[in-house]
Scaffold this active site. Structure first.
Site, PDB file in Angstrom:
ATOM      1  N   HIS A  56       4.005   2.793  -5.165  1.00 61.37           N
ATOM      2  CA  HIS A  56       2.523   2.597  -5.677  1.00 61.37           C
ATOM      3  C   HIS A  56       2.656   3.542  -7.129  1.00 61.37           C
ATOM      4  O   HIS A  56       1.214   3.311  -7.673  1.00 61.37           O
ATOM      5  CB  HIS A  56       0.890   3.442  -5.367  1.00 61.37           C
ATOM      6  CG  HIS A  56       1.342   2.968  -3.476  1.00 61.37           C
ATOM      7  ND1 HIS A  56       1.536   1.949  -3.449  1.00 61.37           N
ATOM      8  CD2 HIS A  56       1.206   3.636  -2.165  1.00 61.37           C
ATOM      9  CE1 HIS A  56       1.098   1.846  -1.265  1.00 61.37           C
ATOM     10  NE2 HIS A  56       1.822   2.785  -1.142  1.00 61.37           N
ATOM     11  N   HIS A 215       0.157  -2.110   0.661  1.00 60.04           N
ATOM     12  CA  HIS A 215       1.403  -1.615   1.521  1.00 60.04           C
ATOM     13  C   HIS A 215       1.727  -2.770   2.217  1.00 60.04           C
ATOM     14  O   HIS A 215       2.811  -2.798   2.498  1.00 60.04           O
ATOM     15  CB  HIS A 215       1.100  -0.576   2.732  1.00 60.04           C
ATOM     16  CG  HIS A 215       0.549   1.078   2.472  1.00 60.04           C
ATOM     17  ND1 HIS A 215      -0.726   1.363   2.514  1.00 60.04           N
ATOM     18  CD2 HIS A 215       1.767   1.307   2.254  1.00 60.04           C
ATOM     19  CE1 HIS A 215      -0.733   2.027   2.243  1.00 60.04           C
ATOM     20  NE2 HIS A 215       0.848   3.567   1.898  1.00 60.04           N
TER      21      HIS A 215
END
Length: 329
Positions: A56, A215
């Site tokens: 991320h 995700h």
């Protein structure tokens, strides 16, 4: 799978070593790459610690530095860090005022940070971010997911911690900013986790996933590709419906790329979003556009709105010097 890597098992360690080498004036790596922390600590300040699965970037390590986090714990790609990482980070940055954990609402993160908090011998509190309005529960979470709004919480808390606010005050502030923050995302393509070697999900050439998680978790529904105006209208409609802001209120608009979307397209979405806010009688008091909370190379973006007041605006404007954010210094 085409990626700029040497070997899958070494991706995280080599990435962290490169990150620390380039930004060595700001931060350093902990032993065994368990955490990234500020190179220079401020004595007597509450230590702000966050973390989560890698993939991320720049969240969270990119926000370590003056005016934001004191430490970040990186897990493997899309996998929570372990309690021993949080304990090691806390030991490295606690200077007498306790530690505050900022935790995205994913089951692994919440569980592991809670375990670390139970084992700590110094004062600790936790702020859980759950700003995603797309779904009420998901593959990784019970309740709403913590996504790009986490950046806003970390920035505001970081500024307040630099001012010397105590642990209880920071906990209350973090919870308040989280309550005033909502996000929603859309994916135009999947991402590929290096260890998996194939896309997490598949989309047709004319499809998008509305409400996707960071995700690659499923969102609200899979729909036909639409215009930027239509995409922004659906995401902003869901955000504002949940926030129920008062007309005339100022807000912060964050347009966040998921890793595979060029800045030009993010600003197209920003243009659509600001027109929608204006039509609802709201003003953009502050804004930020860029890829800050990504999902590897996923194409797509998220919109985040935080309702502002004078105090929150001042904390957002306060100086910050990290690898990913820098202003006022």
């Amino acid at each position: 799978m085409k990626k700029l890597i040497n070997a899958v098992p070494d991706v995280l360690s080599e990435s962290l070593q490169g990150f620390a080498a380039v930004h060595g004036d700001i931060l350093k790596l902990g032993d065994d790459n368990k955490f990234v922390c500020r190179k220079t600590l401020k004595p007597g300040k509450v230590g702000l610690i966050s973390g989560g699965g890698s993939g991320h970037e720049p969240l969270h390590a990119g926000f370590v530095g003056m005016g934001m986090l004191d430490a970040a714990c990186p897990g493997q790609v899309f996998t929570s860090p372990t309690p021993d990482q949080m304990l090691a980070a806390a030991a490295a940055v606690e200077t007498g005022a306790g530690c505050l954990f900022v935790v995205k609402n994913y089951e692994g993160d919440v569980m592991n940070f809670a375990m670390a908090a139970e084992m700590m011998e110094t004062p600790v509190a936790t702020v859980i971010t759950d700003d995603d309005v797309a779904v009420e529960t998901s593959t990784y979470s019970t309740g709403r997911r913590g996504v790009a709004g986490t950046l806003v919480v970390e920035k505001v808390l970081g500024a307040a911690a630099e001012q010397g606010r105590d642990l209880a005050a920071l906990k209350a502030l973090g919870d308040d900013v989280n309550r005033r923050t909502r996000s929603m995302g859309v994916a135009l393509s999947s991402c590929t986790v290096p260890a998996a070697g194939k896309p997490t999900f598949s989309l047709g050439e004319d499809e998008m996933e509305m409400g996707v998680g960071i995700h690659g978790e499923p969102g609200r529904r899979r729909v036909k590709l639409a215009s930027a105006d239509a995409i922004a209208e659906e995401m902003m409609g869901a955000i504002l419906s949940d926030l129920s802001p008062k007309p005339g209120a100022p807000c912060l608009l964050l347009v966040n790329g998921f890793g595979g979307t060029p800045a030009m397209e993010l600003y197209v979405i920003a243009n659509s979003a600001q027109r929608i806010l204006q039509s609802r009688g709201l003003t953009i008091g502050r804004g930020l556009v860029g890829s800050y909370v990504t999902s590897l190379e996923m194409a797509g973006c998220s919109l985040t709105v935080t309702m502002l007041d004078d105090a929150t605006t001042a904390l957002w404007d306060a100086p910050v010097h990290t690898a990913a954010l820098r202003w006022g210094c």
